[in-house]
Design an enzyme around this catalytic site. Structure first.
Site, short mmCIF file in Angstrom:
data_model
loop_
_atom_site.label_atom_id
_atom_site.label_comp_id
_atom_site.label_asym_id
_atom_site.label_seq_id
_atom_site.Cartn_x
_atom_site.Cartn_y
_atom_site.Cartn_z
N LYS A 108 0.86 -1.19 0.00
CA LYS A 108 0.00 0.00 0.00
C LYS A 108 0.89 1.23 0.00
O LYS A 108 1.70 1.42 0.90
CB LYS A 108 -0.92 0.02 1.22
N GLY A 169 -7.65 9.34 10.33
CA GLY A 169 -7.86 9.39 11.76
C GLY A 169 -8.92 10.36 12.24
O GLY A 169 -9.12 10.53 13.44
N ALA A 195 -9.38 5.66 4.95
CA ALA A 195 -9.24 6.82 5.83
C ALA A 195 -10.56 7.56 6.01
O ALA A 195 -11.32 7.76 5.06
CB ALA A 195 -8.18 7.80 5.34
N GLY A 196 -10.81 7.95 7.25
CA GLY A 196 -11.95 8.79 7.58
C GLY A 196 -13.15 8.09 8.15
O GLY A 196 -14.06 8.73 8.69
N ASN A 217 -8.40 1.90 10.52
CA ASN A 217 -7.57 1.60 11.67
C ASN A 217 -8.11 2.29 12.93
O ASN A 217 -8.55 1.64 13.86
CB ASN A 217 -6.12 2.02 11.41
N THR A 218 -8.09 3.62 12.93
CA THR A 218 -8.45 4.37 14.12
C THR A 218 -9.87 4.08 14.58
O THR A 218 -10.14 4.02 15.78
CB THR A 218 -8.27 5.88 13.87
#
Length: 265
Positions: A108, A169, A195-196, A217-218
């Site tokens: 990635k 994040g 993301a987001g 992830n977050t």
């Protein structure tokens, strides 16, 4: 479970660079309290791919706790990423190290523009993608939600396009569904929102737009109960995919009764 539901779950996989996957949810390996918690979240999410920040995660030092002690490379496909890289040179060097360390070629790529927004530097991203592909890497690429750049990245040979839903994040959810839909409509390779995502409904929206998967992830690692959130994300991705395949009803400006008005007693 009826036959149609079984078929949907068993056969609705997708393919990246010739590799077939059933789970459409990819999770990261950062911000968790421990590798053990990370492993439990991956299990609850039903993920088959986990991203690995090569510059931050211990992959090889046997004197310290290693990611592989909890998330076996034999069970999960490791996806080395270039988190924290701000130039094409840094990103390329990082992925060359990943290939030397573990033989990984499915990677990635992310090349960031600045520390505040963590938005991708698209010129550097495109340049490094071209070079990595020439070196034999299969590049899944983090990018802005710009359909023009997304097409250029696909044209140079990226095996998956990964537009952001919102800043990394942030947990703000899908901020520009119109552009995500345009990217999906033109793509000939898998499109995954990266993301987001903040909660399960964000993941479902991404899938309802026709995305092939979601990377997060977050949203899981910083939830009050990461394991429960991982399970919720798994179900949301499955529900969003089923809703997309089912085809939603058209939106209407006015009410439309469920029962016909003609022939009333």
């Amino acid at each position: 479970m009826d036959g149609n539901a079984q078929l949907s779950q068993a056969d609705d996989g997708f393919e990246i660079a010739g590799r077939k996957f059933t789970s459409r949810l990819i999770i990261g390996t950062g911000k968790y309290k421990s590798y053990a918690q990370n492993a439990a979240a991956a299990e609850a999410a039903g993920s088959e791919i986990v991203t690995v920040a090569v510059r931050r995660v211990n992959l090889s030092d046997p004197t310290k706790e290693r990611l592989g002690d909890h998330l076996s490379p034999e069970k999960y496909t490791y996806l080395p990423n270039t988190a924290g890289c701000f130039t094409a040179e840094d990103a390329i060097r990082t992925l060359r190290l990943a290939r030397e360390a573990g033989g990984w070629t499915l990677v990635k790529l992310e090349v960031l523009a600045d520390q505040k927004t963590l938005y991708p530097d698209m010129m550097e991203t495109l340049r490094s993608a071209e070079l990595l592909i020439k070196e034999g890497f299969d590049v899944m690429v983090y990018c802005s939600d710009d359909p023009v750049y997304a097409k250029r990245l696909e044209d140079v040979g990226c095996c998956a396009i990964m537009p952001l839903g919102a800043p990394i994040g942030s947990g703000l959810g899908i901020q520009n569904p119109v552009n995500i839909r345009l990217i999906v409509e033109q793509a000939r390779v898998p499109v995954l929102v990266d993301a987001g995502v903040g909660t399960a409904s964000d993941a479902a929206i991404a899938m309802e737009l026709g995305c092939d998967g979601v990377l997060m992830n977050t949203a899981i690692a910083e939830a009050k109960d990461p394991i429960r959130m991982a399970r919720a994300m798994k179900l949301a991705v499955q529900a969003g995919r089923d809703a997309y395949l089912a085809g939603r009803m058209p939106k209407k400006r006015y009410a439309d009764p469920s029962s016909p008005l003609a022939g009333l007693i």
